[in-house]
Write a protein that holds these residues in place. Structure first.
Motif, PDB file in Angstrom:
ATOM      1  N   TRP A  37       1.067  -1.361   0.372  1.00 44.85           N
ATOM      2  CA  TRP A  37      -0.086  -0.021  -0.047  1.00 44.85           C
ATOM      3  C   TRP A  37       0.837   1.141  -0.417  1.00 44.85           C
ATOM      4  O   TRP A  37       0.603   2.163  -0.808  1.00 44.85           O
ATOM      5  N   TRP A  46      -7.416   7.350  -3.854  1.00 48.36           N
ATOM      6  CA  TRP A  46      -8.594   6.615  -3.085  1.00 48.36           C
ATOM      7  C   TRP A  46      -8.187   5.026  -3.117  1.00 48.36           C
ATOM      8  O   TRP A  46      -7.838   5.495  -3.449  1.00 48.36           O
ATOM      9  N   VAL A  47      -8.978   4.432  -2.166  1.00 46.21           N
ATOM     10  CA  VAL A  47      -8.544   3.026  -2.304  1.00 46.21           C
ATOM     11  C   VAL A  47     -10.014   2.226  -1.372  1.00 46.21           C
ATOM     12  O   VAL A  47     -10.639   3.194  -0.533  1.00 46.21           O
ATOM     13  N   ILE A  49     -12.175  -0.290   0.094  1.00 45.74           N
ATOM     14  CA  ILE A  49     -12.356  -1.523   0.343  1.00 45.74           C
ATOM     15  C   ILE A  49     -13.606  -2.176   0.409  1.00 45.74           C
ATOM     16  O   ILE A  49     -14.524  -1.986   1.627  1.00 45.74           O
ATOM     17  N   ILE A  53     -13.339  -6.265   6.842  1.00 39.52           N
ATOM     18  CA  ILE A  53     -12.432  -5.312   7.103  1.00 39.52           C
ATOM     19  C   ILE A  53     -11.765  -5.946   8.075  1.00 39.52           C
ATOM     20  O   ILE A  53     -11.250  -6.039   8.060  1.00 39.52           O
ATOM     21  N   LEU A  69      -5.607   0.710   9.151  1.00 39.67           N
ATOM     22  CA  LEU A  69      -6.169   1.268   7.839  1.00 39.67           C
ATOM     23  C   LEU A  69      -5.946   2.799   7.551  1.00 39.67           C
ATOM     24  O   LEU A  69      -5.146   3.254   7.331  1.00 39.67           O
ATOM     25  N   LYS A  75      -7.606   7.913   1.086  1.00 36.40           N
ATOM     26  CA  LYS A  75      -9.098   8.813   1.532  1.00 36.40           C
ATOM     27  C   LYS A  75      -9.416   6.861   0.788  1.00 36.40           C
ATOM     28  O   LYS A  75      -8.828   5.694  -0.060  1.00 36.40           O
ATOM     29  N   LYS A  76      -9.740   6.780   2.487  1.00 32.47           N
ATOM     30  CA  LYS A  76     -10.834   5.157   2.744  1.00 32.47           C
ATOM     31  C   LYS A  76     -12.157   5.099   1.918  1.00 32.47           C
ATOM     32  O   LYS A  76     -12.975   5.335   2.475  1.00 32.47           O
ATOM     33  N   ILE A  78     -15.337   2.078   2.443  1.00 41.06           N
ATOM     34  CA  ILE A  78     -15.012   0.841   2.873  1.00 41.06           C
ATOM     35  C   ILE A  78     -17.119   0.339   2.972  1.00 41.06           C
ATOM     36  O   ILE A  78     -17.752   1.424   3.072  1.00 41.06           O
ATOM     37  N   MET A 101     -11.583   8.091   6.113  1.00 43.31           N
ATOM     38  CA  MET A 101     -12.362   6.948   5.694  1.00 43.31           C
ATOM     39  C   MET A 101     -13.922   6.972   5.316  1.00 43.31           C
ATOM     40  O   MET A 101     -14.816   7.633   6.139  1.00 43.31           O
ATOM     41  N   PRO A 224      -2.352  -3.437  -3.867  1.00 42.00           N
ATOM     42  CA  PRO A 224      -3.734  -2.444  -4.888  1.00 42.00           C
ATOM     43  C   PRO A 224      -4.386  -2.482  -5.651  1.00 42.00           C
ATOM     44  O   PRO A 224      -3.056  -2.056  -6.400  1.00 42.00           O
TER      45      PRO A 224
END
Length: 233
Positions: A37, A46-47, A49, A53, A69, A75-76, A78, A101, A224
């Motif tokens: 990562w 951005w990721v 997910i 988790i 995380l 930025k994530k 979920i 997040m 990723p």
């Protein structure tokens, strides 16, 4: 700005759930995730997910997993997976999230010109594991996906979908999820859930104008996956 995906981290910093019982590739997998990562993702990225988790059962147990995380760049976004038993009401979940997040539930988030929508999903009719007890949950999740897409910012140029479960069965037959995505002009679908031998059942590539990506971290070698950015445009 780039958009990556990496699902199913199955973290367990506060509970005893070692993942290497599922194969040697899972040995010390949080370190593998962090190294890959940090090498790939920058603070402006951005990721996505797509669920599973943490193995935590309660909100207080999931904090170190979310903090892990949260310390990673970018930025994530979920969604809930089938093993995210800690996921309580959305207000409580959002109340413990680290900065940058975001949790989706019956809604969406706009990233640049893209509206990212999502729900957990479920086993699809016609699959080997589907029975009539699944139908109520399946139909509810199809409705939740449509609700999320209805919530999408109308100014967005693209609509993307995050699911935890695959959007179809292992035979790649049509499903309510696929029908809803076609109806709303979705261009990308990211999902997880499949591990080990299940990888061979993944729906990949393009179908009906939608690009499908399996983002389960063991499938990706814990790295990723770049979906949109300089290298993909």
């Amino acid at each position: 700005m780039r958009i990556f995906a990496l699902g199913d981290p199955h973290l367990s910093f506060a509970v005893n759930k070692p993942m290497d019982i599922f194969g040697g590739q899972w040995a010390d997998h949080p370190a593998k995730i962090e190294a890959a990562w940090r090498e790939a993702v920058s603070p402006d990225d951005w990721v996505l997910i797509p669920g599973d988790i943490s193995w935590a059962m309660r909100l207080e147990e999931v904090r170190p997993d979310l903090q892990f995380l949260g310390r990673l760049p970018g930025k994530k976004v979920i969604i809930r997976g089938n093993h995210d038993y800690w996921w309580s009401t959305i207000s409580k979940v959002r109340g413990i999230l680290p900065p940058d997040m975001y949790a989706l539930q019956n809604d969406s988030i706009k990233i640049g010109d893209i509206a990212v929508c999502g729900t957990r999903g479920w086993n699809c009719p016609g699959g080997n594991d589907f029975d009539e007890h699944d139908r109520t949950i399946y139909e509810r999740e199809v409705s939740r996906l449509e609700l999320s897409l209805k919530n999408a910012d109308p100014t967005a140029k693209e609509r993307w979908v995050m699911l935890h479960y695959p959007p179809t069965n292992e035979k790649h037959q049509d499903s309510g999820f696929l029908q809803v995505m076609r109806r709303y002009g979705v261009s990308v679908c990211v999902y997880g859930h499949l591990h080990g031998d299940g990888h061979r059942n993944a729906l990949l590539g393009e179908l009906d104008g939608i690009r499908f990506y399996l983002a389960a971290c063991d499938y990706l070698g814990f790295k990723p996956l770049l979906i949109k950015g300089n290298d993909t445009e």
